[in-house]
Design a protein around this motif. Structure first.
Motif, PDB file in Angstrom:
ATOM      1  N   GLN A  73      -0.278  12.801   4.990  1.00 37.59           N
ATOM      2  CA  GLN A  73      -1.461  12.636   5.661  1.00 37.59           C
ATOM      3  C   GLN A  73      -2.585  11.818   4.936  1.00 37.59           C
ATOM      4  O   GLN A  73      -3.391  10.956   5.404  1.00 37.59           O
ATOM      5  CB  GLN A  73      -2.001  14.017   6.353  1.00 37.59           C
ATOM      6  CG  GLN A  73      -3.092  13.718   7.472  1.00 37.59           C
ATOM      7  CD  GLN A  73      -2.637  12.612   8.520  1.00 37.59           C
ATOM      8  OE1 GLN A  73      -1.623  13.232   9.030  1.00 37.59           O
ATOM      9  NE2 GLN A  73      -3.373  11.821   8.944  1.00 37.59           N
ATOM     10  N   VAL A  76      -1.757   8.192   4.724  1.00 37.02           N
ATOM     11  CA  VAL A  76      -1.996   7.671   6.045  1.00 37.02           C
ATOM     12  C   VAL A  76      -3.620   7.339   6.256  1.00 37.02           C
ATOM     13  O   VAL A  76      -4.046   6.264   6.638  1.00 37.02           O
ATOM     14  CB  VAL A  76      -1.459   8.301   7.276  1.00 37.02           C
ATOM     15  CG1 VAL A  76      -2.093   7.663   8.541  1.00 37.02           C
ATOM     16  CG2 VAL A  76       0.139   8.278   7.082  1.00 37.02           C
ATOM     17  N   ASP A  77      -4.384   8.448   5.984  1.00 37.88           N
ATOM     18  CA  ASP A  77      -5.932   8.326   6.266  1.00 37.88           C
ATOM     19  C   ASP A  77      -6.340   7.274   5.110  1.00 37.88           C
ATOM     20  O   ASP A  77      -7.421   6.603   5.486  1.00 37.88           O
ATOM     21  CB  ASP A  77      -6.466   9.862   5.816  1.00 37.88           C
ATOM     22  CG  ASP A  77      -5.831  10.767   6.845  1.00 37.88           C
ATOM     23  OD1 ASP A  77      -5.782  10.423   8.026  1.00 37.88           O
ATOM     24  OD2 ASP A  77      -6.316  12.023   6.737  1.00 37.88           O
ATOM     25  N   GLU A  78      -5.935   7.260   3.850  1.00 38.19           N
ATOM     26  CA  GLU A  78      -6.408   6.316   3.064  1.00 38.19           C
ATOM     27  C   GLU A  78      -6.085   4.807   3.608  1.00 38.19           C
ATOM     28  O   GLU A  78      -6.854   3.772   3.462  1.00 38.19           O
ATOM     29  CB  GLU A  78      -5.651   6.422   1.799  1.00 38.19           C
ATOM     30  CG  GLU A  78      -6.444   5.301   0.475  1.00 38.19           C
ATOM     31  CD  GLU A  78      -5.433   5.551  -0.837  1.00 38.19           C
ATOM     32  OE1 GLU A  78      -5.239   4.724  -1.581  1.00 38.19           O
ATOM     33  OE2 GLU A  78      -4.971   6.590  -0.951  1.00 38.19           O
ATOM     34  N   LEU A  79      -4.955   4.593   4.088  1.00 34.42           N
ATOM     35  CA  LEU A  79      -4.681   3.114   4.447  1.00 34.42           C
ATOM     36  C   LEU A  79      -5.429   2.987   5.859  1.00 34.42           C
ATOM     37  O   LEU A  79      -5.871   1.775   5.924  1.00 34.42           O
ATOM     38  CB  LEU A  79      -3.106   3.090   4.954  1.00 34.42           C
ATOM     39  CG  LEU A  79      -2.173   3.040   3.885  1.00 34.42           C
ATOM     40  CD1 LEU A  79      -0.611   3.302   4.297  1.00 34.42           C
ATOM     41  CD2 LEU A  79      -2.240   1.916   2.960  1.00 34.42           C
ATOM     42  N   ARG A  80      -5.880   3.859   6.724  1.00 33.95           N
ATOM     43  CA  ARG A  80      -6.541   3.729   7.944  1.00 33.95           C
ATOM     44  C   ARG A  80      -8.062   3.310   7.555  1.00 33.95           C
ATOM     45  O   ARG A  80      -8.701   2.423   7.991  1.00 33.95           O
ATOM     46  CB  ARG A  80      -6.615   4.794   8.662  1.00 33.95           C
ATOM     47  CG  ARG A  80      -5.162   5.144   9.629  1.00 33.95           C
ATOM     48  CD  ARG A  80      -5.398   6.126  10.354  1.00 33.95           C
ATOM     49  NE  ARG A  80      -4.226   6.298  11.133  1.00 33.95           N
ATOM     50  CZ  ARG A  80      -3.859   7.527  11.843  1.00 33.95           C
ATOM     51  NH1 ARG A  80      -4.318   8.594  11.567  1.00 33.95           N
ATOM     52  NH2 ARG A  80      -2.734   7.563  12.449  1.00 33.95           N
ATOM     53  N   TYR A  81      -8.502   4.039   6.492  1.00 32.26           N
ATOM     54  CA  TYR A  81      -9.738   3.733   5.799  1.00 32.26           C
ATOM     55  C   TYR A  81      -9.739   2.348   5.290  1.00 32.26           C
ATOM     56  O   TYR A  81     -10.838   1.658   5.484  1.00 32.26           O
ATOM     57  CB  TYR A  81     -10.132   4.645   4.774  1.00 32.26           C
ATOM     58  CG  TYR A  81     -11.668   4.415   3.985  1.00 32.26           C
ATOM     59  CD1 TYR A  81     -12.786   5.010   4.736  1.00 32.26           C
ATOM     60  CD2 TYR A  81     -11.636   3.998   2.830  1.00 32.26           C
ATOM     61  CE1 TYR A  81     -13.956   4.456   4.282  1.00 32.26           C
ATOM     62  CE2 TYR A  81     -12.778   3.712   2.081  1.00 32.26           C
ATOM     63  CZ  TYR A  81     -13.944   4.134   2.985  1.00 32.26           C
ATOM     64  OH  TYR A  81     -15.027   3.684   2.453  1.00 32.26           O
ATOM     65  N   ARG A  82      -8.989   1.793   4.657  1.00 32.43           N
ATOM     66  CA  ARG A  82      -8.895   0.423   3.878  1.00 32.43           C
ATOM     67  C   ARG A  82      -8.980  -0.617   5.003  1.00 32.43           C
ATOM     68  O   ARG A  82      -9.545  -1.538   4.924  1.00 32.43           O
ATOM     69  CB  ARG A  82      -7.596   0.411   2.966  1.00 32.43           C
ATOM     70  CG  ARG A  82      -7.711   1.144   1.805  1.00 32.43           C
ATOM     71  CD  ARG A  82      -6.458   0.720   1.044  1.00 32.43           C
ATOM     72  NE  ARG A  82      -6.118   1.582  -0.246  1.00 32.43           N
ATOM     73  CZ  ARG A  82      -5.155   1.618  -0.916  1.00 32.43           C
ATOM     74  NH1 ARG A  82      -4.134   0.949  -0.617  1.00 32.43           N
ATOM     75  NH2 ARG A  82      -5.035   2.544  -2.004  1.00 32.43           N
ATOM     76  N   LYS A  83      -7.982  -0.419   6.151  1.00 31.98           N
ATOM     77  CA  LYS A  83      -8.050  -1.302   7.242  1.00 31.98           C
ATOM     78  C   LYS A  83      -9.317  -1.407   7.877  1.00 31.98           C
ATOM     79  O   LYS A  83      -9.778  -2.261   8.190  1.00 31.98           O
ATOM     80  CB  LYS A  83      -6.992  -0.871   8.106  1.00 31.98           C
ATOM     81  CG  LYS A  83      -6.657  -1.876   9.198  1.00 31.98           C
ATOM     82  CD  LYS A  83      -5.562  -1.308  10.238  1.00 31.98           C
ATOM     83  CE  LYS A  83      -5.222  -2.506  11.203  1.00 31.98           C
ATOM     84  NZ  LYS A  83      -4.524  -2.240  12.352  1.00 31.98           N
ATOM     85  N   ASP A  84      -9.835  -0.284   8.211  1.00 33.76           N
ATOM     86  CA  ASP A  84     -11.043  -0.228   8.778  1.00 33.76           C
ATOM     87  C   ASP A  84     -12.615  -0.619   7.876  1.00 33.76           C
ATOM     88  O   ASP A  84     -13.273  -1.326   8.703  1.00 33.76           O
ATOM     89  CB  ASP A  84     -11.575   1.238   9.266  1.00 33.76           C
ATOM     90  CG  ASP A  84     -10.828   2.044  10.327  1.00 33.76           C
ATOM     91  OD1 ASP A  84     -10.266   1.077  11.189  1.00 33.76           O
ATOM     92  OD2 ASP A  84     -10.898   3.034  10.364  1.00 33.76           O
TER      93      ASP A  84
END
Length: 86
Positions: A73, A76-84
């Motif tokens: 998790q 996943v959170d880190e990847l979502r943060y990078r994308k945002d």
């Protein structure tokens, strides 16, 4: 032991016991493998692909320091943060 007859077109019907054993359904693909002794092995192509993928990724989680669902998790959170942030 099961026996299948080859048609004039080179087709065979797999016995029901073999289809059940391999988890095959209509439309599934089978894979023919030849071992070192020259024996031909019939397997479910989808199952074989999954086994090969599992072998390819073996040890990857440990190498990345992932050992729990919380670690996943966090990734996943880190990847979502990078994308945002892009």
């Amino acid at each position: 032991m099961n026996l299948a007859k080859i048609s004039a077109n080179g087709q065979i019907t797999l016995p029901v016991e073999i289809r059940r054993s391999l988890g095959l359904r209509s439309g599934d693909k089978v894979l023919f493998l030849q071992n070192q002794n020259g024996d031909i092995i019939l397997t479910n192509a989808s199952s074989q692909a999954i086994r090969e993928a599992q072998a390819a990724f073996s040890g990857a989680a440990e190498a990345m320091g992932v050992s729990s669902e919380d670690d996943i998790q966090a990734l996943v959170d880190e990847l979502r943060y990078r994308k945002d942030a892009e």
